[in-house]
Design a protein around this motif. Structure first.
Motif, PDB file in Angstrom:
ATOM      1  N   UNK A 313       0.835  -1.203   0.000  1.00 33.91           N
ATOM      2  CA  UNK A 313       0.000   0.000   0.000  1.00 33.91           C
ATOM      3  C   UNK A 313       0.866   1.248   0.000  1.00 33.91           C
ATOM      4  N   UNK A 314       0.526   2.194  -0.861  1.00 31.01           N
ATOM      5  CA  UNK A 314       1.228   3.477  -0.885  1.00 31.01           C
ATOM      6  C   UNK A 314       0.690   4.335   0.258  1.00 31.01           C
ATOM      7  N   UNK A 315       1.523   4.542   1.270  1.00 35.79           N
ATOM      8  CA  UNK A 315       1.132   5.274   2.476  1.00 35.79           C
ATOM      9  C   UNK A 315       1.669   6.705   2.483  1.00 35.79           C
ATOM     10  N   UNK A 316       2.240   7.136   1.366  1.00 38.68           N
ATOM     11  CA  UNK A 316       2.768   8.502   1.288  1.00 38.68           C
ATOM     12  C   UNK A 316       1.625   9.507   1.186  1.00 38.68           C
ATOM     13  N   UNK A 317       1.932  10.786   1.317  1.00 39.13           N
ATOM     14  CA  UNK A 317       0.887  11.813   1.266  1.00 39.13           C
ATOM     15  C   UNK A 317       0.216  11.880  -0.101  1.00 39.13           C
ATOM     16  N   UNK A 318       0.847  11.284  -1.109  1.00 39.70           N
ATOM     17  CA  UNK A 318       0.251  11.226  -2.443  1.00 39.70           C
ATOM     18  C   UNK A 318      -0.383   9.873  -2.735  1.00 39.70           C
ATOM     19  N   UNK A 319      -0.366   8.980  -1.756  1.00 43.46           N
ATOM     20  CA  UNK A 319      -0.760   7.606  -1.994  1.00 43.46           C
ATOM     21  C   UNK A 319      -2.216   7.283  -1.747  1.00 43.46           C
ATOM     22  N   UNK A 320      -2.504   5.991  -1.742  1.00 44.33           N
ATOM     23  CA  UNK A 320      -3.871   5.499  -1.571  1.00 44.33           C
ATOM     24  C   UNK A 320      -4.372   5.745  -0.156  1.00 44.33           C
ATOM     25  N   UNK A 321      -3.511   5.550   0.844  1.00 42.95           N
ATOM     26  CA  UNK A 321      -3.892   5.738   2.236  1.00 42.95           C
ATOM     27  C   UNK A 321      -2.802   6.551   2.935  1.00 42.95           C
ATOM     28  N   UNK A 322      -2.841   7.880   2.804  1.00 41.16           N
ATOM     29  CA  UNK A 322      -1.813   8.711   3.453  1.00 41.16           C
ATOM     30  C   UNK A 322      -1.768   8.458   4.954  1.00 41.16           C
ATOM     31  N   UNK A 323      -0.540   8.260   5.465  1.00 42.80           N
ATOM     32  CA  UNK A 323      -0.336   7.863   6.850  1.00 42.80           C
ATOM     33  C   UNK A 323       0.458   8.927   7.602  1.00 42.80           C
ATOM     34  N   UNK A 324      -0.109   9.450   8.678  1.00 39.35           N
ATOM     35  CA  UNK A 324       0.603  10.406   9.541  1.00 39.35           C
ATOM     36  C   UNK A 324       1.431  11.390   8.726  1.00 39.35           C
ATOM     37  N   UNK A 325       0.743  12.236   8.002  1.00 46.27           N
ATOM     38  CA  UNK A 325       1.380  13.093   7.003  1.00 46.27           C
ATOM     39  C   UNK A 325       2.258  14.193   7.600  1.00 46.27           C
ATOM     40  N   UNK A 326       2.189  14.382   8.921  1.00 43.95           N
ATOM     41  CA  UNK A 326       3.099  15.322   9.564  1.00 43.95           C
ATOM     42  C   UNK A 326       4.343  14.646  10.100  1.00 43.95           C
ATOM     43  N   UNK A 327       4.459  13.340   9.876  1.00 44.37           N
ATOM     44  CA  UNK A 327       5.588  12.576  10.395  1.00 44.37           C
ATOM     45  C   UNK A 327       5.238  11.743  11.609  1.00 44.37           C
ATOM     46  N   UNK A 328       4.068  12.022  12.192  1.00 45.24           N
ATOM     47  CA  UNK A 328       3.696  11.303  13.399  1.00 45.24           C
ATOM     48  C   UNK A 328       4.639  11.638  14.545  1.00 45.24           C
TER      49      UNK A 328
END
Length: 390
Positions: A313-328
């Protein structure tokens, strides 16, 4: 189960830079958050008649923390709440504020979390650590999460390249976050993660957070009052689930299973959504394995399938499921017990369209989670899931 409502909204947010040993007090940091919110929204401070505060590590010995903080901020309130659920406190605060507003106890609530843990270390605290954990080497969360990882790997197998991908994805997002702590402002490769030292085998130093100082908060009011105040931007809490002390009476409970198995489906059902409908995922991330467990237990994938889901899964901010886009917390820093508000504020920022170079396209909704307390021989104590919608 409550139906989805949009009668209460988050209408503003604020966040300080996250700093390692910055020397500012929790009071000072919270003041900066309030100032940001007032400047962003144009709301007069006198409009705020409720406050919901998260407990801190730096103010652990202060039994009047919420009252003194409100006084320091110059707030006369009709409703005051303090939440002691660790990283689950801020998301829980949103829902408690919404309930108070609906009950007519207050109109506009500041939900704020502020902690200076790296500057003002707390006194020793926490359930059975002295009696059971310390003698056998389980020095707090790091030791417990190392044990949890061992158990997960024994049951399901664990692909460490998946954890490496999580670490790199969040670090790439953190590099675009001007509020991230300076010490983490360095590119990271998967090889560097895999080569990092073990601190509680199989847990590596890059699996966990760096404790820092910081504060964050949001302003919550009714949709009707937001219109009266002329506020144009708003996001709505439309789904929520919370579980504390999951399977507390089961002495043989699986330590890899948490309250997210209940809280996740509950929040999704209330929002009328499935995991596939979630546009952004902002999970509490004190340890990377916690993200994987949440993905499985909320329903993004099946038990034991977390590694493959992450790798595919693409978890980048441009991906399918953006994950913790501030870095968490892992790549922006953990501002003590204000860490629970870090990813929530990032979700609001994204939904306001104000995330700059890391802005997600079509940020129509977001899932934010919280985790609190790590007991002995159990999974974490508090699990909650909040779903926000435009």
């Amino acid at each position: 189960m409550m139906a989805k409502k949009k009668d209460v909204a988050i209408v503003g947010y604020g966040e300080t830079p996250i700093v390692l040993r910055g020397g500012r007090s929790s009071y000072d940091l919270a003041s900066e958050v309030l100032e940001q919110i007032l400047n962003q929204t144009g709301v007069e401070k006198s409009e705020i008649d409720g406050i919901c505060v998260s407990e801190t590590m730096s103010e652990t010995s202060n039994p009047f923390w919420a009252v003194f903080l409100a006084e320091h901020l110059g707030l006369q309130t009709n409703w005051t709440q303090i939440n002691g659920m660790g990283g689950a406190s801020t998301a829980a605060g949103i829902i408690r504020a919404a309930s108070a507003i609906r009950d007519g106890l207050c109109t506009t609530v500041l939900v704020v979390a502020s902690d200076a843990q790296s500057s003002y270390p707390p006194t020793e605290q926490g359930g059975p650590r002295w009696e059971f954990q310390y003698p056998v080497g389980l020095r707090g969360p790091t030791g417990v999460f190392g044990m949890l990882m061992q158990r997960y790997e024994h049951q399901y197998g664990l692909k460490y390249e998946a954890l490496a991908k999580l670490a790199v994805t969040q670090r790439n997002h953190g590099l675009m976050n001007p509020n991230a702590t300076a010490k983490l402002k360095a590119p990271l490769t998967e090889k560097e993660y895999l080569d990092s030292k073990f601190v509680s085998t199989p847990l590596r130093v890059l699996d966990s957070v760096m404790v820092c100082d910081g504060a964050n908060g949001v302003l919550v009011t009714s949709t009707e009052n937001a219109k009266r105040l002329g506020l144009k931007k708003a996001v709505y809490p439309v789904g929520y689930g919370e579980v504390t002390n999951y399977k507390v009476d089961d002495l043989l409970a699986d330590i890899t299973e948490s309250g997210f198995t209940v809280a996740g489906p509950r929040a999704l059902a209330q929002a009328g959504m499935t995991p596939q409908d979630v546009r952004m995922f902002h999970p509490y991330d004190d340890f990377l394995i916690a993200i994987m467990l949440q993905l499985e237990q909320i329903g993004f994938c099946g038990k034991g399938e977390g590694s493959d889901f992450i790798l595919n899964t693409d978890l980048s901010h441009k991906g399918k499921l953006p994950l913790n886009t501030g870095g968490g917390q892992i790549s922006a820093g953990q501002p003590g017990l204000a860490g629970g508000g870090l990813n929530l504020v990032e979700a609001v920022r994204q939904m306001f369209g104000e995330a700059g170079e890391r802005q997600v396209s079509d940020p129509r909704n977001a899932m934010v989670t919280g985790i609190g307390s790590i007991p002995y021989a159990k999974n974490w104590s508090c699990s909650n899931v909040l779903i926000l919608e435009q």
